[in-house]
Write a protein that holds these residues in place. Structure first.
Motif, PDB file in Angstrom:
ATOM      1  N   LEU A  33       0.817  -1.218   0.000  1.00  0.00           N
ATOM      2  CA  LEU A  33       0.000   0.000   0.000  1.00  0.00           C
ATOM      3  C   LEU A  33       0.852   1.270   0.000  1.00  0.00           C
ATOM      4  N   LYS A  34       2.125   1.144  -0.311  1.00  0.00           N
ATOM      5  CA  LYS A  34       3.059   2.262  -0.183  1.00  0.00           C
ATOM      6  C   LYS A  34       2.606   3.511  -0.941  1.00  0.00           C
ATOM      7  N   ASP A  35       1.928   3.340  -2.056  1.00  0.00           N
ATOM      8  CA  ASP A  35       1.515   4.490  -2.870  1.00  0.00           C
ATOM      9  C   ASP A  35       0.253   5.167  -2.342  1.00  0.00           C
ATOM     10  N   THR A  36      -0.361   4.614  -1.301  1.00  0.00           N
ATOM     11  CA  THR A  36      -1.587   5.201  -0.754  1.00  0.00           C
ATOM     12  C   THR A  36      -1.316   6.091   0.452  1.00  0.00           C
ATOM     13  N   PHE A  37      -0.068   6.159   0.915  1.00  0.00           N
ATOM     14  CA  PHE A  37       0.266   6.958   2.087  1.00  0.00           C
ATOM     15  C   PHE A  37       0.787   8.335   1.672  1.00  0.00           C
ATOM     16  N   ASP A  38       0.483   9.335   2.507  1.00  0.00           N
ATOM     17  CA  ASP A  38       0.920  10.698   2.197  1.00  0.00           C
ATOM     18  C   ASP A  38       2.394  10.919   2.477  1.00  0.00           C
ATOM     19  N   LYS A  39       2.901  10.291   3.541  1.00  0.00           N
ATOM     20  CA  LYS A  39       4.300  10.509   3.915  1.00  0.00           C
ATOM     21  C   LYS A  39       4.898   9.202   4.411  1.00  0.00           C
ATOM     22  N   VAL A  40       6.082   8.894   3.941  1.00  0.00           N
ATOM     23  CA  VAL A  40       6.781   7.672   4.338  1.00  0.00           C
ATOM     24  C   VAL A  40       8.165   8.042   4.849  1.00  0.00           C
ATOM     25  N   TYR A  41       8.502   7.565   6.036  1.00  0.00           N
ATOM     26  CA  TYR A  41       9.837   7.784   6.600  1.00  0.00           C
ATOM     27  C   TYR A  41      10.724   6.573   6.307  1.00  0.00           C
ATOM     28  N   SER A  42      11.988   6.850   6.065  1.00  0.00           N
ATOM     29  CA  SER A  42      12.917   5.786   5.687  1.00  0.00           C
ATOM     30  C   SER A  42      13.531   5.082   6.887  1.00  0.00           C
ATOM     31  N   GLU A  43      13.349   5.656   8.093  1.00  0.00           N
ATOM     32  CA  GLU A  43      13.860   4.994   9.295  1.00  0.00           C
ATOM     33  C   GLU A  43      12.924   5.263  10.473  1.00  0.00           C
ATOM     34  N   LEU A  44      12.971   4.374  11.464  1.00  0.00           N
ATOM     35  CA  LEU A  44      11.990   4.377  12.549  1.00  0.00           C
ATOM     36  C   LEU A  44      12.025   5.616  13.430  1.00  0.00           C
ATOM     37  N   HIS A  45      13.155   6.310  13.479  1.00  0.00           N
ATOM     38  CA  HIS A  45      13.229   7.498  14.323  1.00  0.00           C
ATOM     39  C   HIS A  45      12.510   8.699  13.705  1.00  0.00           C
ATOM     40  N   CYS A  46      12.166   8.611  12.436  1.00  0.00           N
ATOM     41  CA  CYS A  46      11.429   9.696  11.758  1.00  0.00           C
ATOM     42  C   CYS A  46      12.086  11.056  11.976  1.00  0.00           C
ATOM     43  N   ASN A  47      13.411  11.061  11.938  1.00  0.00           N
ATOM     44  CA  ASN A  47      14.223  12.273  12.101  1.00  0.00           C
ATOM     45  C   ASN A  47      14.125  12.883  13.501  1.00  0.00           C
ATOM     46  N   GLU A  48      13.695  12.097  14.472  1.00  0.00           N
ATOM     47  CA  GLU A  48      13.602  12.573  15.862  1.00  0.00           C
ATOM     48  C   GLU A  48      14.621  11.851  16.739  1.00  0.00           C
ATOM     49  N   ASP A  49      14.723  12.263  18.016  1.00  0.00           N
ATOM     50  CA  ASP A  49      15.763  11.743  18.900  1.00  0.00           C
ATOM     51  C   ASP A  49      15.388  10.453  19.624  1.00  0.00           C
ATOM     52  N   ARG A  57       5.742  12.814  15.899  1.00  0.00           N
ATOM     53  CA  ARG A  57       5.961  13.402  14.578  1.00  0.00           C
ATOM     54  C   ARG A  57       4.992  12.808  13.560  1.00  0.00           C
ATOM     55  N   LEU A  58       4.775  11.512  13.623  1.00  0.00           N
ATOM     56  CA  LEU A  58       3.859  10.854  12.694  1.00  0.00           C
ATOM     57  C   LEU A  58       2.442  11.404  12.822  1.00  0.00           C
ATOM     58  N   MET A  59       1.949  11.569  14.060  1.00  0.00           N
ATOM     59  CA  MET A  59       0.599  12.081  14.237  1.00  0.00           C
ATOM     60  C   MET A  59       0.485  13.521  13.768  1.00  0.00           C
ATOM     61  N   LEU A  60       1.480  14.321  14.078  1.00  0.00           N
ATOM     62  CA  LEU A  60       1.448  15.717  13.638  1.00  0.00           C
ATOM     63  C   LEU A  60       1.462  15.801  12.110  1.00  0.00           C
ATOM     64  N   ASP A  61       2.247  14.944  11.472  1.00  0.00           N
ATOM     65  CA  ASP A  61       2.267  14.906  10.007  1.00  0.00           C
ATOM     66  C   ASP A  61       0.895  14.558   9.455  1.00  0.00           C
ATOM     67  N   ALA A  62       0.244  13.553  10.034  1.00  0.00           N
ATOM     68  CA  ALA A  62      -1.063  13.112   9.540  1.00  0.00           C
ATOM     69  C   ALA A  62      -2.097  14.220   9.693  1.00  0.00           C
ATOM     70  N   VAL A  63      -2.095  14.879  10.838  1.00  0.00           N
ATOM     71  CA  VAL A  63      -3.041  15.979  11.069  1.00  0.00           C
ATOM     72  C   VAL A  63      -2.795  17.113  10.086  1.00  0.00           C
ATOM     73  N   ASN A  64      -1.537  17.490   9.930  1.00  0.00           N
ATOM     74  CA  ASN A  64      -1.218  18.597   9.017  1.00  0.00           C
ATOM     75  C   ASN A  64      -1.596  18.269   7.572  1.00  0.00           C
ATOM     76  N   GLN A  65      -1.414  17.011   7.177  1.00  0.00           N
ATOM     77  CA  GLN A  65      -1.812  16.609   5.826  1.00  0.00           C
ATOM     78  C   GLN A  65      -3.315  16.775   5.624  1.00  0.00           C
ATOM     79  N   SER A  66      -4.095  16.377   6.625  1.00  0.00           N
ATOM     80  CA  SER A  66      -5.553  16.495   6.504  1.00  0.00           C
ATOM     81  C   SER A  66      -5.976  17.959   6.433  1.00  0.00           C
ATOM     82  N   LEU A  67      -5.326  18.821   7.180  1.00  0.00           N
ATOM     83  CA  LEU A  67      -5.646  20.246   7.149  1.00  0.00           C
ATOM     84  C   LEU A  67      -5.281  20.864   5.801  1.00  0.00           C
TER      85      LEU A  67
END
Length: 338
Positions: A33-49, A57-67
């Motif tokens: 289903l990779k082509d059905t997602f708005d944003k895909v991260y290449s590693e589990l940390h999603c650029n966070e610490d 970060r994932l939830m904020l991304d999803a909310v911002n995409q919907s807005l």
């Protein structure tokens, strides 16, 4: 809003999904289903610490995409209904702190995706809100650390285990007509068939899915083929045949229309044991693939039945069994909209 039968809500004032947002981790981004997602991260940390910040970060991304898709300013959102798998719903709480939107925190384990959607639609239909966002998240590493063993521990798992989906899904709701209508919802009961193995959640949740689907069909006076898809949340390869057999014993054959989000999201050769689970499992599949099918006319009406195992490590240490719950939402294509 009106009550239908025993446990079903009908939305007398129509409610629509204006837009959705999805963000996922690397394994999900390598799946079918990779082509059905708005944003895909290449590693589990999603650029966070750390893992918890990654889930946030994932939830904020999803909310911002919907807005962004709906062209709605977050200041015009009346309610934020959010849930996750972490203690005190910290992902939803901290995202709400950032957004500044009034929060209703919700928890139904992996059933929270449809719990938030059903409740948000009820509040829109009843006039308590004009715009609401329903969002959930899960992360493989945060869930493993809380419910079982940290991933660094390297503990072995049986084939019945499920793999917690790393991702988040959000839906923006309002009464403004759009391509997808929220038609009804069936609120589930807690069911417990005595399963005690936390590595076999499919078996633990199947009875709740059976009860909710059966009740929904009875309440609505419908049969399985009234739906193009009856999608369970994360019963996996273990729980899916159980719920089909239980319903068949009651005279309901869902085999032709049943799909499981935990089996749709990954390729069979990916290292996910019996399939996907987690709050994000049903959310990202529903808000991606399934809604795309409604919008393009592939489906006309679907029933999404999100399932949750209401366990905690402390209860299992006290030799309790694992209760399950399932909440169902009917989504239908609104003709004349793309």
């Amino acid at each position: 809003m009106t009550k239908i039968g025993k446990q079903t809500w009908g939305y007398t004032k129509p409610v629509y999904i204006q837009s959705t947002g999805t963000a996922v981790g690397p394994l999900e981004g390598q799946g079918p289903l990779k082509d059905t997602f708005d944003k895909v991260y290449s590693e589990l940390h999603c650029n966070e610490d750390n893992w918890e910040l990654a889930e946030r970060r994932l939830m904020l991304d999803a909310v911002n995409q919907s807005l962004q898709k709906a062209g709605v300013d977050q200041r015009n959102i009346d309610l934020f209904l959010a849930g996750d798998l972490l203690n005190q719903n910290v992902t939803g709480n901290y995202v709400a702190r950032h957004l500044g939107i009034p929060l209703i925190g919700m928890f139904g384990a992996c059933s929270t995706s449809m719990e938030t959607l059903a409740t948000g639609a009820a509040l829109i239909s009843s006039g308590y809100a004009k715009h609401a966002i329903a969002a959930v998240s899960s992360h493989n590493a945060t869930a493993e650390r809380q419910f079982r063993y940290p991933t660094e521990y390297g503990g072995q798992k049986p084939k019945t285990a499920t793999y917690t989906v790393t991702g988040s899904g959000a839906a923006l709701l309002s009464s403004k007509p759009s391509a997808v209508k929220v038609e009804a919802a069936t609120i589930g009961k807690v069911m417990d068939y005595g399963i005690t193995d936390p590595f076999d959640m499919g078996s633990a949740m199947a009875p709740a899915a059976w009860d909710t689907i059966k009740t929904h069909l009875e309440d609505m006076g419908r049969v399985p083929n009234d739906y193009d898809v009856i999608a369970t949340g994360d019963l996996s390869a273990v729980g899916s045949p159980i719920v089909r057999d239980m319903l068949k014993d009651d005279g309901y054959n869902i085999s032709e229309v049943h799909k499981d989000c935990g089996l749709l999201i990954y390729h069979s050769e990916q290292p996910v044991f019996s399939g996907g689970s987690g709050c994000a499992c049903s959310a990202v599949v529903t808000y991606g693939k399934l809604l795309n099918g409604l919008k393009d006319g592939t489906y006309k009406r679907i029933l999404v039945v999100a399932t949750g195992a209401l366990m905690s490590p402390m209860m299992l240490q006290q030799k309790e069994s694992i209760p399950g719950i399932a909440h169902a939402v009917v989504l239908a294509k609104e003709e004349g909209y793309e």
